[in-house]
Write a protein that holds these residues in place. Structure first.
Motif, short mmCIF file in Angstrom:
data_model
loop_
_atom_site.label_atom_id
_atom_site.label_comp_id
_atom_site.label_asym_id
_atom_site.label_seq_id
_atom_site.Cartn_x
_atom_site.Cartn_y
_atom_site.Cartn_z
N ASP A 183 0.85 -1.20 0.00
CA ASP A 183 0.00 0.00 0.00
C ASP A 183 0.88 1.24 0.00
N MET A 184 0.80 2.05 -1.04
CA MET A 184 1.67 3.21 -1.18
C MET A 184 1.07 4.37 -0.40
N LYS A 185 1.75 4.73 0.68
CA LYS A 185 1.14 5.72 1.55
C LYS A 185 2.19 6.57 2.24
N VAL A 186 1.87 7.86 2.37
CA VAL A 186 2.67 8.78 3.18
C VAL A 186 1.78 9.22 4.34
N THR A 187 2.25 9.03 5.54
CA THR A 187 1.44 9.30 6.73
C THR A 187 2.05 10.41 7.55
N GLN A 188 1.25 11.38 7.91
CA GLN A 188 1.72 12.50 8.71
C GLN A 188 1.03 12.52 10.07
N MET A 189 1.82 12.86 11.10
CA MET A 189 1.28 13.01 12.44
C MET A 189 1.95 14.20 13.13
N PRO A 190 1.20 14.99 13.91
CA PRO A 190 -0.25 14.94 14.00
C PRO A 190 -0.90 15.63 12.80
N ARG A 191 -2.19 15.46 12.64
CA ARG A 191 -2.89 16.12 11.55
C ARG A 191 -3.24 17.56 11.91
N TYR A 192 -3.47 17.80 13.18
CA TYR A 192 -3.80 19.14 13.65
C TYR A 192 -3.03 19.39 14.95
N LEU A 193 -2.52 20.62 15.06
CA LEU A 193 -1.69 20.95 16.22
C LEU A 193 -1.82 22.43 16.52
N ILE A 194 -2.03 22.74 17.78
CA ILE A 194 -2.08 24.14 18.22
C ILE A 194 -0.98 24.33 19.25
N LYS A 195 -0.14 25.33 19.02
CA LYS A 195 0.98 25.61 19.92
C LYS A 195 1.01 27.10 20.23
N ARG A 196 1.67 27.41 21.33
CA ARG A 196 1.90 28.81 21.67
C ARG A 196 3.25 29.25 21.12
N MET A 197 3.34 30.52 20.83
CA MET A 197 4.59 31.09 20.34
C MET A 197 5.73 30.76 21.30
N GLY A 198 6.83 30.31 20.75
CA GLY A 198 7.98 29.95 21.57
C GLY A 198 8.07 28.48 21.92
N GLU A 199 7.00 27.75 21.72
CA GLU A 199 7.03 26.31 22.00
C GLU A 199 7.70 25.57 20.85
N ASN A 200 8.16 24.39 21.13
CA ASN A 200 8.77 23.56 20.09
C ASN A 200 7.70 22.71 19.42
N VAL A 201 7.91 22.44 18.14
CA VAL A 201 6.96 21.67 17.36
C VAL A 201 7.69 20.54 16.64
N LEU A 202 7.08 19.37 16.69
CA LEU A 202 7.62 18.22 15.97
C LEU A 202 6.52 17.67 15.07
N LEU A 203 6.79 17.67 13.77
CA LEU A 203 5.88 17.07 12.79
C LEU A 203 6.57 15.84 12.22
N GLU A 204 5.84 14.74 12.18
CA GLU A 204 6.46 13.49 11.76
C GLU A 204 5.81 12.97 10.50
N CYS A 205 6.62 12.27 9.71
CA CYS A 205 6.17 11.76 8.43
C CYS A 205 6.77 10.38 8.19
N GLY A 206 5.96 9.47 7.71
CA GLY A 206 6.43 8.14 7.38
C GLY A 206 5.93 7.72 6.01
N GLN A 207 6.73 6.90 5.34
CA GLN A 207 6.32 6.38 4.03
C GLN A 207 6.69 4.90 3.94
N ASP A 208 5.86 4.18 3.19
CA ASP A 208 6.04 2.73 3.11
C ASP A 208 6.47 2.28 1.73
N MET A 209 7.08 3.18 0.96
CA MET A 209 7.43 2.87 -0.42
C MET A 209 8.94 2.73 -0.62
N SER A 210 9.69 2.84 0.46
CA SER A 210 11.16 2.77 0.40
C SER A 210 11.76 3.85 -0.52
N HIS A 211 11.06 4.96 -0.64
CA HIS A 211 11.60 6.06 -1.44
C HIS A 211 12.80 6.68 -0.75
N GLU A 212 13.81 7.00 -1.54
CA GLU A 212 15.00 7.63 -0.97
C GLU A 212 14.76 9.10 -0.63
#
Lengths: 112, 112
Positions: free
Chosen positions: A1-30
């Motif tokens: 199944d060719m898919k790119v998955t992102q987490m989280p889909r929605y995020l609310i942060k305050r100015m100055g906070e750190n943010v981490l957006l993650e992404c995964g793929q199952d197609m072995s793309h370089e």
């Protein structure tokens, strides 16, 4: 199944906070990408990763950094988020034989 | 330098009419050309792609022909539907860089 998955889909942060957006793929793309898209506008390239620990700045890298420790995962990090980083962020991976991009569903970030 | 030009920012049409969205590109090599479609609050998805000169490519009622002599890859549909309302991007990959060059996008708005 060719898919790119992102987490989280929605995020609310305050100015100055750190943010981490993650992404995964199952197609072995370089090659993987992070883009941002502001309302009604086009896609702006933040970073491109050619493989594990092989990352290059895109057109708007300021205020962002990335990490790629496994081929299937690519993270976007905002250290001390700013209000002007409120946007929708798309991760993508590429089939290098043609250059076609496969996009994730997007992560909507609001920085208050 | 390498670039993609989409001349229309917004196209508004009545359902059932034909449409052509313009795309011209500038580069020194012969790339794949892509059309991506992005519906509201969704990720961009590949609509069409081609690298063959003068060959019509079709998908989901849309079609385009790559003309290398004029560096064009215009997107057409003979009868638009309400569901065709979306943002359309033309793009091609930079040679050997894994980076996609996007046009600014054309918003297609279909009225009943």
């Amino acid at each position: 199944d060719m898919k790119v998955t992102q987490m989280p889909r929605y995020l609310i942060k305050r100015m100055g906070e750190n943010v981490l957006l993650e992404c995964g793929q199952d197609m072995s793309h370089e090659t993987m990408y992070w883009y941002r898209q502001d309302p009604g506008l086009g896609l702006q390239l933040i970073y491109i990763s050619y493989d594990v620990d092989s990352n290059s700045e895109g057109d708007i890298p300021k205020g962002y950094r990335v990490s790629r420790k496994k081929r299937e995962h690519f993270s976007l990090i905002l250290d001390s988020a700013k209000t002007n980083q409120t946007s929708v962020y798309f991760c993508a991976s590429s089939s290098d034989t043609t250059g076609q991009l496969y996009f994730g569903e997007g992560s909507k970030l609001t920085v208050l | 330098g390498d670039s993609v030009t989409q001349t229309e920012g917004l196209v508004t049409l009545t359902k059932g009419l034909p449409v052509m969205l313009n795309c011209t590109y500038q580069t020194t090599y012969s790339p794949f050309l892509f059309w991506y479609v992005q519906h509201l609050n969704e990720a961009p998805k590949l609509l069409l792609k081609s690298s063959t000169d003068n060959k019509r490519t079709e998908h989901q009622g849309f079609y385009a022909t790559l003309h290398k002599s004029s560096s064009s890859f215009h997107l057409q549909k003979s009868s638009v539907q309400l569901s065709d309302s979306a943002l359309y991007f033309c793009a091609f990959p930079l040679y050997n860089q894994g980076k996609l060059i996007f046009g600014q996008g054309t918003k297609l708005s279909i009225k009943p």
